[in-house]
Design an enzyme around this catalytic site. Structure first.
Site, mmCIF file in Angstrom:
data_model
loop_
_atom_site.group_PDB
_atom_site.id
_atom_site.type_symbol
_atom_site.label_atom_id
_atom_site.label_comp_id
_atom_site.label_asym_id
_atom_site.label_seq_id
_atom_site.Cartn_x
_atom_site.Cartn_y
_atom_site.Cartn_z
ATOM 1 N N TYR A 146 29.626 34.510 11.173
ATOM 2 C CA TYR A 146 31.064 34.522 11.452
ATOM 3 C C TYR A 146 31.371 35.120 12.816
ATOM 4 C CZ TYR A 146 31.758 33.342 6.517
ATOM 5 O OH TYR A 146 31.729 32.727 5.294
ATOM 6 N N LYS A 196 17.851 35.669 1.333
ATOM 7 C CA LYS A 196 17.273 34.319 1.348
ATOM 8 C C LYS A 196 16.042 34.361 2.257
ATOM 9 C CE LYS A 196 17.498 29.853 0.437
ATOM 10 N NZ LYS A 196 17.513 29.225 -0.909
ATOM 11 N N ASP A 228 20.870 31.990 -3.981
ATOM 12 C CA ASP A 228 21.256 30.857 -4.838
ATOM 13 C C ASP A 228 21.004 31.194 -6.318
ATOM 14 O OD1 ASP A 228 18.589 30.826 -4.071
ATOM 15 O OD2 ASP A 228 18.464 28.662 -3.741
ATOM 16 N N ASP A 252 30.862 36.288 1.352
ATOM 17 C CA ASP A 252 32.099 35.498 1.306
ATOM 18 C C ASP A 252 32.040 34.554 0.103
ATOM 19 O OD1 ASP A 252 34.525 34.439 2.041
ATOM 20 O OD2 ASP A 252 33.687 33.065 3.534
ATOM 21 N N ASP A 256 33.838 35.049 -3.941
ATOM 22 C CA ASP A 256 34.756 34.078 -4.558
ATOM 23 C C ASP A 256 34.245 33.669 -5.929
ATOM 24 O OD1 ASP A 256 36.367 34.083 -2.258
ATOM 25 O OD2 ASP A 256 36.807 31.934 -2.494
HETATM 26 C C1 IPM Z 1 37.571 36.427 2.878
HETATM 27 C C2 IPM Z 1 38.167 35.196 3.483
HETATM 28 C C3 IPM Z 1 37.924 35.234 4.988
HETATM 29 C C4 IPM Z 1 36.436 35.258 5.227
HETATM 30 C C5 IPM Z 1 38.594 34.108 5.756
HETATM 31 C C6 IPM Z 1 40.069 34.021 5.481
HETATM 32 C C7 IPM Z 1 38.326 34.201 7.240
HETATM 33 O O1 IPM Z 1 37.658 34.047 2.903
HETATM 34 O O2 IPM Z 1 37.991 37.537 3.247
HETATM 35 O O3 IPM Z 1 36.687 36.289 2.030
HETATM 36 O O4 IPM Z 1 35.822 34.202 5.266
HETATM 37 O O5 IPM Z 1 35.886 36.345 5.367
HETATM 38 MG MG MG Z 2 36.372 34.430 1.318
#
Ligand code: IPM
Ligand code: MG
Length: 363
Positions: A146, A196, A228, A252, A256
């Site tokens: 990133y 990984k 994974d 990230d 989620d």
């Molecule tokens: C998070 C979000 C961010 C990231 C985005 C909005 C840039 O998805 O905080 O997880 O990828 O870190």
């Molecule tokens: Mg995110």
């Protein structure tokens, strides 16, 4: 009495609605008389760009530089709105990543916390959820892909190409691992290292540094898991995990997945901690599709206030009371329409849900 300054950045989409509920919680903690909070609101994200031409305007930078802690709502516009903005000023690239870089908030705490009162939101089977899930994902937040070098171009044969680099030095790896070992020590003494190394050289170095850092924490049991496989294991048996540590992009994605286990990203608050400053934010997006409808649950934003109270201000009791109030409201069967699942949920709008939390805290 202790005095703290806070920057409140409501953000985009549902941000202002849930930020208003966070503010109520800050006010009620202040009313209890142990600390005073001076909150300054500032524009950040897509709305800030539309007002000022900058997603992270100078005025907001100055507010954030000056305060003890920052609490921010989610940012981001709908794809159509975002496409109208130059790529570099789109809220994620123009505001969020610069905020992380500016305050070097390398340690991202993402609790995946599903107490009994929230268990019915999870899509997992009751026997998988058991008595509840309580794990902490620690994501490195300012390195890797990133933040690496980025380049686009056209090669000699006329093909478009892209190049993005994944870079870490040993210092960056060691500091996040120290955070993770420290958390494992406070909790159950087990640390899952997500990597990984069968493919990525970055993970080979990561694991080497881990061996060195681990020498400082002989009491911690380290378990290695490939990223994974970790995704599968999180779905099948999330209770095997307590503290998990991983680099930026893996964190990230897996965090989620954590939201998926809970049943909603709306149940994911987070803390982003740097050497001198921390900011707190929901781990989800701004949900422009439901903005302004009063149906977004403020849990992630109020939970972020709890993390701020504990991490930035050392107010552990207050933080515990906020979690208990949130859980109490769910335990009574209340929910908001974005989460509302199953029979018999008593649906409240965003502000009324926040009021219930505040009533419990004040009571
Ligand atoms: C998070 C979000 C961010 C990231 C985005 C909005 C840039 O998805 O905080 O997880 O990828 O870190
Ligand atoms: Mg995110």
């Amino acid at each position: 009495m202790k005095k703290y300054t806070i920057a409140l950045l409501p953000g985009d989409g549902i941000g202002p609605e849930i930020a208003a509920e966070a503010k109520k919680v800050i006010d009620v903690i202040q009313a209890q008389g142990n600390a005073q909070f001076e909150c300054t609101e500032a524009a950040f994200g897509g709305n800030a760009y539309l007002q000022t031409g900058k997603a992270f305007p100078q005025e907001t930078i100055e507010v954030c530089d000056a305060v003890d802690a920052i609490i921010k709502g989610p940012i981001g516009l709908s794809k159509e709105e975002s496409d109208k903005i130059p790529v570099d000023e789109q809220p994620e690239r123009g505001a969020l990543l610069p905020m992380r870089r500016r305050y070097d908030t390398f340690a991202n705490y993402r609790p995946v916390y599903l107490p009994k009162a929230l268990a019915h939101f999870s899509p997992l089977k009751p026997e998988v959820v058991g008595e509840g899930i309580d794990l902490l994902m620690i994501r490195e937040l300012v390195g890797g892909l990133y933040f690496g070098h980025k380049e686009r171009g056209t090669d000699d044969s006329g093909q478009r190409f892209v190049r993005e680099t994944l870079e870490y030095d040993e210092g960056q790896i060691a500091r996040i691992l120290h955070v993770a070992f420290g958390e494992a020590k406070k909790r159950k003494g087990i640390l899952h290292n997500v990597h990984k190394s069968n493919v990525l050289l970055s993970s080979v170095l990561w694991n080497e540094v881990l061996e060195e850092v681990a020498a400082d924490y002989p009491e911690i049991e380290v378990k290695h898991i490939i990223v994974d496989a970790a995704a599968t294991a999180l779905c099948l048996d999330p209770r095997q995990f307590d503290v998990m540590v991983m680099e930026n992009m893996m964190g990230d994605i897996l965090s989620d997945l954590g939201g998926g286990i809970l049943g909603s990203l709306g149940l994911m608050p987070s803390a982003c901690v740097g050497p001198e400053k921390a900011y707190y934010e929901p781990a989800h997006g701004s949900a422009p599709d439901i903005a302004g409808k009063g149906i977004a649950n403020p849990y992630s934003m109020i939970g972020s206030v709890a993390l701020m109270m504990e991490t930035s201000f050392g107010m552990t009791e207050e933080a515990r009371a906020i979690w208990a109030a949130l859980e109490g409201v769910f335990a009574e069967g209340f929910a908001t329409a974005d989460l509302g699942r199953g029979e018999g949920a008593k649906l409240l709008d965003t502000a009324s849900f926040g009021d219930k939390v505040v009533e419990r805290l004040a009571g």
